[in-house]
Scaffold this active site. Structure first.
Site, short mmCIF file in Angstrom:
data_model
loop_
_atom_site.label_atom_id
_atom_site.label_comp_id
_atom_site.label_asym_id
_atom_site.label_seq_id
_atom_site.Cartn_x
_atom_site.Cartn_y
_atom_site.Cartn_z
N ARG A 189 1.47 -1.03 -0.30
CA ARG A 189 0.28 0.09 -0.07
C ARG A 189 0.90 0.97 -0.10
O ARG A 189 2.03 1.07 0.70
CB ARG A 189 -0.62 0.16 1.17
CG ARG A 189 -1.77 -0.80 1.13
CD ARG A 189 -3.08 -1.28 2.30
NE ARG A 189 -3.47 0.44 2.31
CZ ARG A 189 -3.47 1.20 3.38
NH1 ARG A 189 -3.45 0.45 4.78
NH2 ARG A 189 -4.44 1.88 3.78
N SER A 192 0.88 3.68 1.33
CA SER A 192 1.62 4.43 2.91
C SER A 192 2.67 3.70 3.18
O SER A 192 4.04 3.86 4.06
CB SER A 192 0.82 4.24 3.92
OG SER A 192 -0.83 5.14 3.51
N GLU A 213 7.68 -11.42 0.06
CA GLU A 213 9.04 -11.38 0.92
C GLU A 213 9.11 -10.02 1.13
O GLU A 213 9.28 -8.74 0.28
CB GLU A 213 9.46 -11.39 -0.75
CG GLU A 213 9.09 -13.24 -0.97
CD GLU A 213 8.03 -13.18 -1.96
OE1 GLU A 213 7.56 -13.64 -1.81
OE2 GLU A 213 7.55 -11.40 -3.22
#
Lengths: 211, 381
Positions: free
Chosen positions: A113, A115, A138
């Site tokens: 995401r 952020s 990973e």
């Protein structure tokens, strides 16, 4: 070019049980363009092993026998709401909190995401149509500072792309089925590596030690 | 014998073990509180090591052993080692049977593949807690319920059903059910005994020097029968499947500690099928009287085909939660060929792969139940 699908179609897939997500803690995880996934409870943390390197070759030039990739990872568990610190340049195999069964008609691409990308975490992989299991990811911290992550936080997302035809995930042999914890690489199980090792033996006039 | 020096050696060993335990990381804060209390106890008894005589050495030794025994189980109960999905299921069961006292279930992982057992010392031995309180003023807010299980099977949800049986031993010891029941049965008249003698096919001595031994044998056997029934409430007859397999060549053999597996199976089947059985009736009566709970089926039989579709069960309640175990057992016992057939798989899948995927699906079905429960009960203030 294949287009990604939006929330309306994702909900149709869920309601028709073509796409199964367990648990889906909040409906809002289905976003306009995909699904947000949460960090799961299980981790495989990369550690320095006794062996000098991870060998993804079947050639016997360095040692007889194949090293076990698991030796380079240490298992760790957390519960929902607990945290996990990811150190700079450390690779950690984690999994999604959600267990998924993908439709036979859609491929899913995974990304952090936004952020979390901004913290220096990277992820880029695909999940094949028909896959079932928790999603293995990973995580690598490219930041110069350690990052504390919360188990259960929405950290990565999946974008669906429809295929031009239905596929059958189980039509060929699969290395990862119904995984619920991250599993280390099974790269050495690739059939091609056996052939390449034989080719290498023949080219270099080496005797087959297994014969 | 230089007992004082030996006690000091014991003290040094205990301190080393305690220091190692500082690295333990628990999710359950009660375990941390328990461990902190062990440190308090150690610090309270350490200064006494210089002035020990006869009885004082014995008490000192008991307290040190209490610390090391506790640590042994706490060490294998950290988040990384404890199979918390199964322990969470057992925790639900324990709270159904014991409401006024708080215990912590801890596990010790053993190298022996057959090592499933319950150790009652830390849970039910009041005398050690009284000694600690009297000598040091240290009080433990919760006690440990110690269950040993094989290390290699810590993530094997098929054999986890045995842990329901082991928890039964704790409930039995807590309420003294088989202990008091054996006291009652030993004095039965020949006529009374006739009804249940199938389950106790040996001579029971009511009087004389043999009485104590007979009483202990009866207690052992009643304890096993109780635990089989206790487990069957939650996981059906799955806990006796494993037993039947292990005792394939000696299913009719009764020894001092265990009744024959044939009799144990018979009793469990009668309970699950609601058939009349005099021993079952007797045990039910004692359970009701001692625990105020009924011996009853406490799991829901799950009949969906989610595992055949490679998806975990969407468990809605505690009855379904316990039902996950018999559900997976049922699939396994139908055979791997049947699994491949029902799942309509084109690719070949070896039995060990089916075992692995069923185990994974059990773990996720159970884990998801607790994740959803925790999520739903937490509100943002």
């Amino acid at each position: 070019m294949t287009a990604f699908i939006t929330s309306d179609e994702i909900w149709i897939l869920i309601k028709r049980n073509k796409l199964v997500i367990r648990p889906l803690l909040e409906d809002s995880q289905v976003t306009q363009v995909g699904i947000d996934f949460r960090l799961g409870c299980n981790f495989l943390i990369s550690v320095h092993g006794r062996e000098p390197f991870i060998n993804t070759s079947l050639n016997d030039e360095f040692a007889s026998g194949q090293s076990n990739v698991k030796r380079f990872f240490q298992e760790s568990r957390r519960q929902l709401g607990e945290t996990f610190i990811l150190y700079p340049n450390q690779t950690v195999l984690a999994s999604s909190l959600e267990y998924l069964k993908l439709p036979d008609t859609h491929l899913m691409a995974l990304y952090m995401r936004n952020s979390y990308s901004r913290l220096g975490l990277t992820l880029s992989t695909i999940v094949q149509p028909g896959y079932c299991g928790c999603l293995s990811i990973e995580l690598t911290n490219n930041n110069i500072n350690p990052i504390n992550l919360t188990v259960g936080a929405r950290i990565f997302q999946g974008i669906f792309m429809s295929a031009d035809k239905e596929t059958d995930y189980f039509a060929v042999e699969r290395k990862y089925i119904c995984s619920v914890r991250p599993e280390p690489s099974a790269a050495v199980a690739d059939g091609d590596l056996t052939k390449l090792a034989m080719l290498w033996q023949q080219r270099n006039d080496r005797k087959d030690k297994s014969a | 014998m230089k007992y004082k020096e030996l006690a000091q050696l014991h003290l040094a060993q205990c301190e080393t073990f305690l220091n190692k335990s500082k690295n333990n990381s628990y999710s359950d804060n009660h375990k941390q509180v328990y461990q902190d209390t062990l440190f308090k106890l150690f610090n309270a008894i350490k200064p006494n090591s210089e002035n020990l005589d006869g009885r004082a050495i014995k008490n000192f030794q008991r307290q040190l052993s209490f610390i090391t025994r506790s640590l042994e189980f706490l060490l294998d109960s950290t988040l990384n080692s404890i199979p918390f999905e199964v322990v969470s299921c057992l925790d639900i069961v324990m709270k159904e049977w014991i409401k006024n006292e708080e215990f912590i279930i801890v596990t010790s992982l053993d190298n022996d593949m057959d090592e499933y057992c319950f150790d009652p010392t830390l849970a039910t031995d009041d005398s050690i807690y009284q000694l600690i309180l009297a000598e040091t003023g240290v009080e433990f807010p919760r006690r440990l319920v110690q269950i040993s299980m094989p290390l290699v099977l810590a993530r094997d949800y098929f054999s986890s059903v045995t842990l329901y049986h082991e928890l039964g031993h704790f409930i039995d010891e807590y309420y003294l059910i088989s202990s008091d029941l054996s006291e009652a049965i030993i004095d039965y008249s020949a006529f009374q005994k006739q009804e249940i003698e199938l389950y106790f096919p040996y001579t029971v001595k009511q009087d004389g020097p043999g009485r104590k031994d007979s009483l202990q044998k009866l207690k052992n056997h009643l304890g096993e029968y109780f635990c089989d029934l206790f487990a069957a409430q939650y996981v059906g007859n799955t806990s006796v499947y494993y037993l039947a397999y292990q005792e394939i060549s000696s299913s009719k053999v009764t020894d001092y500690t265990h009744p024959s597996s044939e009799n144990r199976n018979h009793l469990v089947e009668d309970f699950l099928e609601g058939k009349p059985n005099p021993l079952l009736k007797l045990i039910k009566k004692f359970i009701k009287e001692y625990t105020k709970n009924d011996l009853a089926k406490r799991f829901e039989k799950i009949s969906g085909d989610d595992f055949y579709k490679f998806i975990p069960l969407d468990v809605q309640n505690e009855q379904q939660l316990h039902g996950v175990f018999p559900y997976a057992w049922d699939i396994w016992l139908k055979g791997t060929a049947n699994f491949l057939n029902v799942a309509d798989l084109k690719m070949p899948l070896l039995p060990e792969s089916i075992y692995k995927l069923l185990n994974n699906l059990m773990e996720k079905s159970i884990g998801n139940y607790f994740i959803q429960k925790d999520w739903q009960k937490t509100e943002i203030k």
